[in-house]
Write a protein that holds these residues in place. Structure first.
Motif, PDB file in Angstrom:
ATOM      1  N   GLU A  32     -43.456  48.275  93.125  1.00 37.86           N
ATOM      2  CA  GLU A  32     -44.211  47.087  93.488  1.00 37.86           C
ATOM      3  C   GLU A  32     -43.599  45.872  92.775  1.00 37.86           C
ATOM      4  OE1 GLU A  32     -48.729  47.889  93.994  1.00 37.86           O
ATOM      5  OE2 GLU A  32     -48.105  49.063  92.249  1.00 37.86           O
ATOM      6  N   ILE A  33     -43.685  44.740  93.414  1.00 36.58           N
ATOM      7  CA  ILE A  33     -43.186  43.497  92.819  1.00 36.58           C
ATOM      8  C   ILE A  33     -44.361  42.732  92.222  1.00 36.58           C
ATOM      9  CG2 ILE A  33     -41.949  41.354  93.228  1.00 36.58           C
ATOM     10  CD1 ILE A  33     -40.268  43.910  93.524  1.00 36.58           C
ATOM     11  N   LEU A  34     -44.334  42.510  90.934  1.00 41.34           N
ATOM     12  CA  LEU A  34     -45.353  41.735  90.230  1.00 41.34           C
ATOM     13  C   LEU A  34     -44.659  40.573  89.520  1.00 41.34           C
ATOM     14  CD1 LEU A  34     -47.564  44.600  88.710  1.00 41.34           C
ATOM     15  CD2 LEU A  34     -47.950  43.304  90.803  1.00 41.34           C
ATOM     16  N   GLY A  35     -44.704  39.421  90.137  1.00 40.32           N
ATOM     17  CA  GLY A  35     -44.007  38.262  89.558  1.00 40.32           C
ATOM     18  C   GLY A  35     -42.514  38.490  89.553  1.00 40.32           C
ATOM     19  N   ASP A  36     -41.912  38.385  88.379  1.00 37.14           N
ATOM     20  CA  ASP A  36     -40.468  38.618  88.237  1.00 37.14           C
ATOM     21  C   ASP A  36     -40.145  40.072  87.941  1.00 37.14           C
ATOM     22  OD1 ASP A  36     -39.914  35.934  88.627  1.00 37.14           O
ATOM     23  OD2 ASP A  36     -40.113  35.447  86.494  1.00 37.14           O
ATOM     24  N   ASP A  37     -41.189  40.919  87.814  1.00 37.48           N
ATOM     25  CA  ASP A  37     -40.987  42.313  87.433  1.00 37.48           C
ATOM     26  C   ASP A  37     -41.084  43.264  88.623  1.00 37.48           C
ATOM     27  OD1 ASP A  37     -40.711  41.538  84.828  1.00 37.48           O
ATOM     28  OD2 ASP A  37     -42.768  42.063  84.240  1.00 37.48           O
ATOM     29  N   THR A  38     -40.424  44.391  88.492  1.00 33.85           N
ATOM     30  CA  THR A  38     -40.596  45.540  89.378  1.00 33.85           C
ATOM     31  C   THR A  38     -41.389  46.589  88.618  1.00 33.85           C
ATOM     32  OG1 THR A  38     -38.520  45.145  90.561  1.00 33.85           O
ATOM     33  CG2 THR A  38     -39.437  47.370  90.665  1.00 33.85           C
ATOM     34  N   CYS A  39     -42.479  47.072  89.205  1.00 35.15           N
ATOM     35  CA  CYS A  39     -43.366  48.012  88.512  1.00 35.15           C
ATOM     36  C   CYS A  39     -43.504  49.315  89.304  1.00 35.15           C
ATOM     37  CB  CYS A  39     -44.747  47.398  88.281  1.00 35.15           C
ATOM     38  SG  CYS A  39     -44.708  45.909  87.226  1.00 35.15           S
ATOM     39  N   VAL A  40     -43.630  50.417  88.575  1.00 31.28           N
ATOM     40  CA  VAL A  40     -43.759  51.751  89.166  1.00 31.28           C
ATOM     41  C   VAL A  40     -44.863  52.500  88.424  1.00 31.28           C
ATOM     42  CG1 VAL A  40     -42.648  53.983  89.590  1.00 31.28           C
ATOM     43  CG2 VAL A  40     -41.343  51.868  89.864  1.00 31.28           C
TER      44      VAL A  40
ATOM     45  N   ALA B 110     -40.207  46.480  84.724  1.00 36.16           N
ATOM     46  CA  ALA B 110     -38.912  46.000  84.240  1.00 36.16           C
ATOM     47  C   ALA B 110     -38.565  44.723  84.996  1.00 36.16           C
ATOM     48  CB  ALA B 110     -37.830  47.058  84.461  1.00 36.16           C
ATOM     49  N   TYR B 111     -37.882  43.823  84.316  1.00 38.60           N
ATOM     50  CA  TYR B 111     -37.495  42.540  84.907  1.00 38.60           C
ATOM     51  C   TYR B 111     -36.422  42.757  85.972  1.00 38.60           C
ATOM     52  CZ  TYR B 111     -35.600  37.835  85.440  1.00 38.60           C
ATOM     53  OH  TYR B 111     -35.164  36.639  85.959  1.00 38.60           O
TER      54      TYR B 111
END
Length: 460
Positions: A109-117, A41-42
């Motif tokens: 985790e932070i991937l670019g502008d996104d937060t990922c789980v 999600a952004y």
């Protein structure tokens, strides 16, 4: 059908959902297959984390509904269909919709502008799935079918090809799956056999999976894959004889749940009192140390005080090799009797009649048995005549290669070589291995085996 023996997780395809492109994975690290998806999600913060969880869970929901396009092999498709049948899928979809699914979430985790789980989802146990334990079908059939994956490389030490090692790996997984199914279905109770905290399931699973061949009637090969490095991966449909599993478990539980204990003490009354107390608590008594799995070494200290006579008892739990597993002692100050003839006997009897002392002693012995089992089992002895020994180095190596055998310590006693070792297998099973070894170890000499007791084998 059967369960699956599963290796490490790996990506099997790409799932296109909404604007993200997460990779669907199979987690094969547990007895039951699980799906792993990454949701993103952004943004940052708690709201983004919850949105990422929802995104991953929604992707898994769409996959379970068959509304996504995923590409993977026929073998992996069979894995998914077996672990996630239509009934399991419907239950998971329903639980996701009701926000009642037991998914596991990884760290954000932070991937670019996104937060990922990362979201992990496994089939949920349900009373609606009656007749099944995990995904092993449970019925009254004497043979249980289990589909497992085995992997292995050539073992020069054991003189086994990569295929044979992979087969052994698959057999061990099959026994582990069946035993787990029997326990989880309440068909067999392994925990709490001898009191609080005495859990035998893990030990029993390890013991049986180390020696699976005698419990497997046959198997069919489903697939075979040879890797560039020479290792082998194969899928087998293994047929396990349930009665043989139950028989082996019964013998193991008797050995561990009711250990044979020898009481060593200077005062006859203390020895007799401890022996009677242990018998009342459900333990088997050994006539001598050679026939015991544990030795209770009791030290008595008489204390004469101004008010009378006291008795201090300290019991150390050992095995025949001198390994120490635990200890128990009483509080001598709780009881004082007149310093007269016969009072020492009275003190010993009364101290062990106290319920708190009995409970503490039993707990210490159970804990000691569990520690002993976790280290590889009780100490057993091979008493080998000089005529049968032959090349000692080769003999030790052959014995060391027996599955489940550890802590080998040879010594010379008189004209015999005595090899102490640990093994959870009972002596009759161990004797079969020794007999096969001796048959080829010194081919020009016909050795004879004699099982002296549960802990000693003599080779003439």
């Amino acid at each position: 059908m059967g369960n699956k023996g599963l290796g490490k997780s790996f990506a099997i395809g790409t799932l296109f959902v909404s604007m993200s492109v997460p990779a669907l994975e199979l987690d094969k690290g547990q007895p039951t297959l699980a799906l792993i998806e990454q949701g993103c999600a952004y943004g940052r913060g708690a709201m983004a984390i919850e949105s990422a969880k929802a995104d991953g869970l929604n992707s898994l929901r769409l996959f379970l509904q068959g509304r996504t396009s995923v590409s993977f092999s026929a073998e992996d498709r069979a894995l998914i269909d077996q672990h996630f049948d239509q009934q399991s899928r419907d239950l998971l979809i329903k639980d996701i919709a009701n926000d009642n699914v037991g998914a596991e979430y990884g760290p954000a985790e932070i991937l670019g502008d996104d937060t990922c789980v990362t979201v992990r989802l496994a089939p949920q146990p349900s009373t609606e799935l009656s007749g099944f334990d995990g995904d092993i079908e449970w019925d009254d059939s004497p043979v249980m079918s289990v589909v497992v994956i085995g992997e292995g490389s050539q073992s020069k030490e054991l003189a086994l090809s990569a295929r044979q090692v992979a087969e052994q790996d698959a057999f061990r997984r099959a026994i582990s799956q069946v035993l787990g199914a029997m326990v989880n279905s309440n068909h067999m109770q392994l925990g709490q056999q001898s009191g609080d905290g005495f859990e035998l399931q893990e030990i029993a699973t390890k013991s049986l999976s180390l020696e699976p061949q005698g419990m497997i009637s046959s198997w069919n090969e489903i697939s075979y894959q040879e890797n560039p490095n020479g290792s082998v991966k194969l899928t087998l449909d293994v047929f396990v004889e349930r009665q043989k599993v139950e028989d082996r478990i019964a013998r193991l539980l008797k050995s561990l749940g009711q250990p044979s204990i020898y009481v060593s003490s200077q005062l006859p009354i203390v020895k007799n009192t401890f022996s009677n107390t242990l018998a009342e608590l459900g333990f088997d008594l050994a006539l001598n140390p050679a026939q015991s799995s544990l030795i209770l070494d009791v030290k008595e200290t008489q204390k004469v005080t101004p008010s009378g006579l006291q008795l201090e008892l300290e019991a150390t739990v050992l095995d025949r090799a001198g390994n120490r597993y635990g200890s128990w002692r009483n509080d001598p100050t709780l009881m004082t009797l007149p310093n007269k003839k016969g009072m020492l006997n009275e003190l010993a009897t009364v101290h062990l009649a106290v319920e708190d002392n009995q409970v503490a002693l039993k707990r210490e012995l159970q804990s000691s048995v569990q520690i002993m089992a976790s280290r590889g089992g009780p100490i057993r002895e091979l008493i080998i005549s000089q005529k049968a020994v032959g090349n000692q180095g080769q003999l030790y190596q052959s014995i060391r290669n027996i599955n489940g055998v550890s802590d080998i310590k040879p010594s010379q006693k008189g004209s015999n070589i005595v090899i102490q070792l640990r093994s959870l297998s009972d002596t009759s099973d161990l004797a079969k291995h020794i007999e096969r070894i001796m048959r080829t170890h010194k081919s020009n000499y016909h050795s004879k085996l004699n099982v002296l007791n549960e802990y000693q084998i003599k080779v003439l």
